[in-house]
Design a protein around this motif. Structure first.
Motif, mmCIF file in Angstrom:
data_model
loop_
_atom_site.group_PDB
_atom_site.id
_atom_site.type_symbol
_atom_site.label_atom_id
_atom_site.label_comp_id
_atom_site.label_asym_id
_atom_site.label_seq_id
_atom_site.Cartn_x
_atom_site.Cartn_y
_atom_site.Cartn_z
ATOM 1 N N ALA A 96 0.828 -1.210 0.000
ATOM 2 C CA ALA A 96 0.000 0.000 0.000
ATOM 3 C C ALA A 96 0.865 1.264 0.000
ATOM 4 N N ALA A 123 -6.315 -0.593 -6.369
ATOM 5 C CA ALA A 123 -6.673 -0.640 -4.950
ATOM 6 C C ALA A 123 -8.096 -1.151 -4.757
ATOM 7 N N PHE A 144 -5.587 -0.713 1.496
ATOM 8 C CA PHE A 144 -6.021 -0.520 0.114
ATOM 9 C C PHE A 144 -7.298 0.309 0.044
ATOM 10 N N ILE A 159 -6.090 3.822 0.227
ATOM 11 C CA ILE A 159 -5.545 4.265 -1.061
ATOM 12 C C ILE A 159 -6.669 4.603 -2.026
#
Length: 259
Positions: A84, A112, A248, A251
């Protein structure tokens, strides 16, 4: 091996542990009744030496396996965080390429989202997302094709390429086969060892049968819980105890905000 019966779910696991303890206690009562306490007492001296040897060996073996499984879980958590971080760095560094920034951030967001929403569920079954891998390949090709013109871009581009390599490496570490469970051969050794260790305790008895059952139950419970720890930590991406996909999701939120 055990994922098919969902033993890595807490309710099922606790029920399985309780059942194993109960089964051992019932079997112990049958053995005591069949052989008789006087006969069992005659085996105490010799049986004690064997139990000491077998118990020590199995305790060391089980302890090492539990530590290895916990280390695997911690390593998986670190790998996810590093993956990440690399993705976030690519997202941030792409701002030095205004003309390509939107395309890079869109690929970052897509990767992501695919990992968090689809691949995490697939990893429960020991599978990975072909779409996530394809998206990462497109991202790598796009970063590689960037044409740095300004001094800032020329200094940032190698860093982008380095982060792409780091992203690939951490993805490979996350999706490696060893993260999807403990090998069957290891389970066979652990379960056979547990059965032998518990079986040796059947050759001992006390004047109070109730106290003996309590002691036997505690020994069995300790072994069963240790084996359950191996099951939980040995599969970092499945069950109720698993590595989170939150990095994720973060993100994805960041990429959505700055697109």
């Amino acid at each position: 091996m055990f994922v098919h019966v969902s033993l890595d779910r807490y309710p099922v696991g606790v029920a399985a542990i309780a059942f194993s303890v109960g089964a051992v206690l019932v079997f112990q009562a049958i053995v005591r009744k069949s052989i008789g306490p006087e006969t069992l007492k005659k085996s105490h001296e010799v049986g004690g030496y064997y139990l000491s040897l077998v118990g020590t060996f199995y305790a060391v073996l089980l302890g090492l396996v539990v530590l290895d499984a916990m280390g695997k879980f911690q390593s998986a958590e670190k790998t996810v965080q590093n993956e990440a971080k690399a993705l976030l760095s690519i997202h941030s560094l792409s701002e030095q390429f205004p003309g390509e920034q939107a395309a890079v951030k869109d690929l970052v967001k897509s990767y992501a989202r695919e990992v968090a929403d689809k691949e995490w569920a697939l990893m429960e079954k020991g599978q990975v997302s072909a779409k996530a891998q394809h998206t990462l390949l497109l991202l790598a090709r796009h970063v590689k094709s960037l044409d740095p013109k300004t001094p800032n871009q020329q200094s940032v581009h190698p860093a982008l390429l380095s982060e792409i390599i780091s992203l690939w490496e951490n993805r490979l570490d996350r999706t490696r086969v060893s993260n999807f469970g403990v090998p069957t051969a290891e389970w066979v050794v652990l379960l056979v060892g547990a059965a032998i260790t518990i079986a040796f305790t059947f050759f001992f008895t006390t004047e109070s049968h109730g106290i003996h059952l309590v002691m036997r139950g505690m020994v069995t419970l300790l072994i069963a819980m240790s084996l359950y720890l191996v099951l939980l930590f040995g599969s970092p991406f499945s069950g109720d105890l698993k590595v989170s996909q939150r990095p994720f999701l973060f993100i994805e939120d960041v990429a959505s905000e700055f697109l």
